[in-house]
Enzyme design. Structure first.
Site, PDB file in Angstrom:
ATOM      1  N   HIS A  21      50.711  43.383  41.627  1.00 60.50           N
ATOM      2  CA  HIS A  21      50.197  43.295  42.995  1.00 60.50           C
ATOM      3  C   HIS A  21      50.999  42.362  43.898  1.00 60.50           C
ATOM      4  O   HIS A  21      50.811  42.366  45.116  1.00 60.50           O
ATOM      5  CB  HIS A  21      48.716  42.876  42.970  1.00 60.50           C
ATOM      6  CG  HIS A  21      47.904  43.482  44.074  1.00 60.50           C
ATOM      7  ND1 HIS A  21      46.530  43.594  44.034  1.00 60.50           N
ATOM      8  CD2 HIS A  21      48.275  44.028  45.273  1.00 60.50           C
ATOM      9  CE1 HIS A  21      46.096  44.177  45.148  1.00 60.50           C
ATOM     10  NE2 HIS A  21      47.132  44.435  45.917  1.00 60.50           N
ATOM     11  N   ASP A  53      40.013  45.312  44.735  1.00 63.52           N
ATOM     12  CA  ASP A  53      40.487  44.521  43.600  1.00 63.52           C
ATOM     13  C   ASP A  53      39.302  43.979  42.806  1.00 63.52           C
ATOM     14  O   ASP A  53      38.260  43.675  43.388  1.00 63.52           O
ATOM     15  CB  ASP A  53      41.308  43.332  44.143  1.00 63.52           C
ATOM     16  CG  ASP A  53      42.436  42.915  43.215  1.00 63.52           C
ATOM     17  OD1 ASP A  53      42.159  42.713  42.024  1.00 63.52           O
ATOM     18  OD2 ASP A  53      43.572  42.776  43.699  1.00 63.52           O
ATOM     19  N   HIS A  72      39.821  41.192  41.382  1.00 61.04           N
ATOM     20  CA  HIS A  72      40.128  39.773  41.601  1.00 61.04           C
ATOM     21  C   HIS A  72      40.364  39.544  43.094  1.00 61.04           C
ATOM     22  O   HIS A  72      40.541  40.513  43.842  1.00 61.04           O
ATOM     23  CB  HIS A  72      41.370  39.392  40.791  1.00 61.04           C
ATOM     24  CG  HIS A  72      41.325  39.895  39.376  1.00 61.04           C
ATOM     25  ND1 HIS A  72      41.813  41.150  39.030  1.00 61.04           N
ATOM     26  CD2 HIS A  72      40.812  39.357  38.255  1.00 61.04           C
ATOM     27  CE1 HIS A  72      41.596  41.360  37.735  1.00 61.04           C
ATOM     28  NE2 HIS A  72      40.996  40.296  37.238  1.00 61.04           N
ATOM     29  N   ASP A 131      42.891  37.578  44.330  1.00 61.07           N
ATOM     30  CA  ASP A 131      44.335  37.420  44.581  1.00 61.07           C
ATOM     31  C   ASP A 131      44.610  36.449  45.714  1.00 61.07           C
ATOM     32  O   ASP A 131      45.543  36.624  46.505  1.00 61.07           O
ATOM     33  CB  ASP A 131      44.994  38.786  44.884  1.00 61.07           C
ATOM     34  CG  ASP A 131      45.013  39.701  43.666  1.00 61.07           C
ATOM     35  OD1 ASP A 131      44.563  39.271  42.580  1.00 61.07           O
ATOM     36  OD2 ASP A 131      45.474  40.847  43.807  1.00 61.07           O
ATOM     37  N   HIS A 146      51.041  37.440  41.087  1.00 58.94           N
ATOM     38  CA  HIS A 146      50.156  38.586  41.406  1.00 58.94           C
ATOM     39  C   HIS A 146      48.725  38.140  41.686  1.00 58.94           C
ATOM     40  O   HIS A 146      47.927  38.944  42.158  1.00 58.94           O
ATOM     41  CB  HIS A 146      50.216  39.697  40.334  1.00 58.94           C
ATOM     42  CG  HIS A 146      49.455  39.426  39.070  1.00 58.94           C
ATOM     43  ND1 HIS A 146      49.062  40.419  38.204  1.00 58.94           N
ATOM     44  CD2 HIS A 146      49.028  38.260  38.517  1.00 58.94           C
ATOM     45  CE1 HIS A 146      48.410  39.879  37.171  1.00 58.94           C
ATOM     46  NE2 HIS A 146      48.385  38.586  37.343  1.00 58.94           N
ATOM     47  N   ASP A 202      44.225  47.862  44.140  1.00 61.89           N
ATOM     48  CA  ASP A 202      44.505  47.433  42.767  1.00 61.89           C
ATOM     49  C   ASP A 202      43.646  48.293  41.843  1.00 61.89           C
ATOM     50  O   ASP A 202      42.408  48.297  41.963  1.00 61.89           O
ATOM     51  CB  ASP A 202      44.162  45.948  42.622  1.00 61.89           C
ATOM     52  CG  ASP A 202      44.607  45.361  41.292  1.00 61.89           C
ATOM     53  OD1 ASP A 202      44.525  46.067  40.263  1.00 61.89           O
ATOM     54  OD2 ASP A 202      45.020  44.193  41.276  1.00 61.89           O
ATOM     55  N   ASP A 227      42.676  47.916  39.042  1.00 62.41           N
ATOM     56  CA  ASP A 227      41.674  47.225  38.221  1.00 62.41           C
ATOM     57  C   ASP A 227      40.335  47.045  38.941  1.00 62.41           C
ATOM     58  O   ASP A 227      39.377  46.548  38.357  1.00 62.41           O
ATOM     59  CB  ASP A 227      42.213  45.907  37.646  1.00 62.41           C
ATOM     60  CG  ASP A 227      42.393  44.787  38.656  1.00 62.41           C
ATOM     61  OD1 ASP A 227      41.727  44.781  39.703  1.00 62.41           O
ATOM     62  OD2 ASP A 227      43.210  43.885  38.374  1.00 62.41           O
ATOM     63  N   GLU A 277      49.253  47.745  39.876  1.00 67.26           N
ATOM     64  CA  GLU A 277      48.778  47.203  38.599  1.00 67.26           C
ATOM     65  C   GLU A 277      48.548  48.262  37.518  1.00 67.26           C
ATOM     66  O   GLU A 277      47.908  47.982  36.513  1.00 67.26           O
ATOM     67  CB  GLU A 277      47.526  46.332  38.775  1.00 67.26           C
ATOM     68  CG  GLU A 277      47.757  45.049  39.580  1.00 67.26           C
ATOM     69  CD  GLU A 277      48.557  43.974  38.831  1.00 67.26           C
ATOM     70  OE1 GLU A 277      48.766  44.122  37.608  1.00 67.26           O
ATOM     71  OE2 GLU A 277      48.973  42.993  39.480  1.00 67.26           O
TER      72      GLU A 277
HETATM   73 MN   LIG Z   1      45.252  42.503  42.504  1.00 64.72          MN
END
Ligand SMILES: [Mn+2]
Length: 328
Positions: free
Chosen positions: A124, A151, A153, A155, A168, A255, A257, A300
């Site tokens: 990312h 995402d 997360h 980030d 990332h 992302d 994820d 990712e």
């Molecule tokens: Mn990310």
């Protein structure tokens, strides 16, 4: 030096026309920008993401859907020893800065040409470059754009707050003007986007300093709690309202994820409790209907953790949804 190599549309045009090709859509021609970046994370498999997307026939599927693939660009990523430096609070920053310049150039040129740049990761941290390119494009026109960041997360770490030193985990902070100057000052202006025009969707795995950073910056978060409570349709509507009525376009940084690992196992940093298969499509279908999507990252993807390339195939389908593919 990071360099990019271009292959024009001619080689693609020479392929036999697909039997089921639909008539051309009115959408913008697509620029595919492949960035096998792994220097921002802990898993080298992210470097194989672009290859897996090609195995899943990304350009062919886009053309079959009726869009022109105007160009395919491969960004060179250095195979640097920096990646083994576990002590640094900001691993590989000079190398990632170099790659970011090349990504920013490719994204901005694609937008200048009237194309829709889709940047394929890779980790990312490539969004540092793609958002810099988009921001530079909109800034020259004196227009505003919104940022939709999907995402697990946030980030939003900086070298001062990061436990891992992995860049990332920092690209959103960099885009909001916080972090290492070599990244923040890309293209000579900062922030790339004001926090009030950026939203986070699907977050569920945050470091304590990231919670502070979300509050401090004023970015609008829609965590998985809001997704569960309100539904993703409502959250997407609220996200669109939140970036404001005066934006001329959107950058979508997706992302993979953010999706539940049961559905999308091929990612570097999986986190349970994510978007379902349909929720991930719905978000992009609704954004496509807004007619505002002007640049996209899909990042990712890590084929080393994937099962029979199914996450890459899902990522290809998601791109089609972002281009306007719908059930009816
Ligand atoms: Mn990310």
């Amino acid at each position: 030096m990071a360099q990019s190599t271009k292959s024009g549309s001619s080689s693609l045009d020479n392929q036999a026309a697909p039997a089921k090709a639909k008539s051309a859509r009115k959408g913008r021609p697509v620029s595919l920008i492949y960035v096998p970046l792994f220097l921002g994370g802990s898993h080298r498999g992210a470097s194989m993401g672009p290859a897996a997307m090609r195995v899943a026939e990304l350009p062919e599927r886009i053309k079959n859907f009726g869009f022109q693939v105007a160009e395919e660009i491969d960004i060179d990523v250095p195979h640097s020893v920096c990646w083994w430096d576990t002590q640094s609070h900001g691993k590989c920053i000079p190398e990632i800065s170099q790659v970011s310049e090349a990504v920013a150039d490719a994204v901005e040129s694609a937008l200048e040409a009237g194309n829709l740049p889709i940047t394929i990761g890779g980790d990312h941290s490539l969004a540092i470059g793609s958002i810099a390119g988009a921001a530079s494009y909109w800034r020259k026109r004196n227009e505003q754009f919104g940022l939709m960041w999907f995402d697990a997360h946030a980030d939003i770490n900086t070298p001062d707050t990061s436990f891992s030193g992995n860049v990332h985990g920092m690209p959103l902070a960099v885009s909001l003007g916080k972090g290492d100057p070599k990244l923040v000052e890309l293209r000579g202006f900062s922030p790339k986007i004001p926090a009030k025009r950026a939203v986070l969707i699907g977050i569920r795995d945050l470091d304590a300093p990231e919670r502070d950073m979300i509050n401090q910056t004023g970015i609008t978060p829609f965590s998985m709690r809001e997704v569960d409570h309100l539904g993703l349709g409502r959250v997407t509507d609220l996200a669109l309202a939140s970036v404001g009525p005066d934006v001329s376009g959107l950058h979508v940084s997706f992302d993979i994820d953010v999706i539940d690992p049961d559905v999308a196992p091929g990612v570097s940093t999986a986190s349970r409790g994510g978007l379902s298969y349909r929720e991930s499509h719905l978000a992009l279908e609704l954004l496509a209907e807004s007619d505002l999507v002007r640049s996209i990252d899909i990042v990712e993807l890590n084929p080393a953790f994937d099962v029979r390339n199914r996450t890459a195939e899902l990522a290809v389908e998601l791109i089609l949804s972002a281009l306007g593919k719908r059930i009816l």
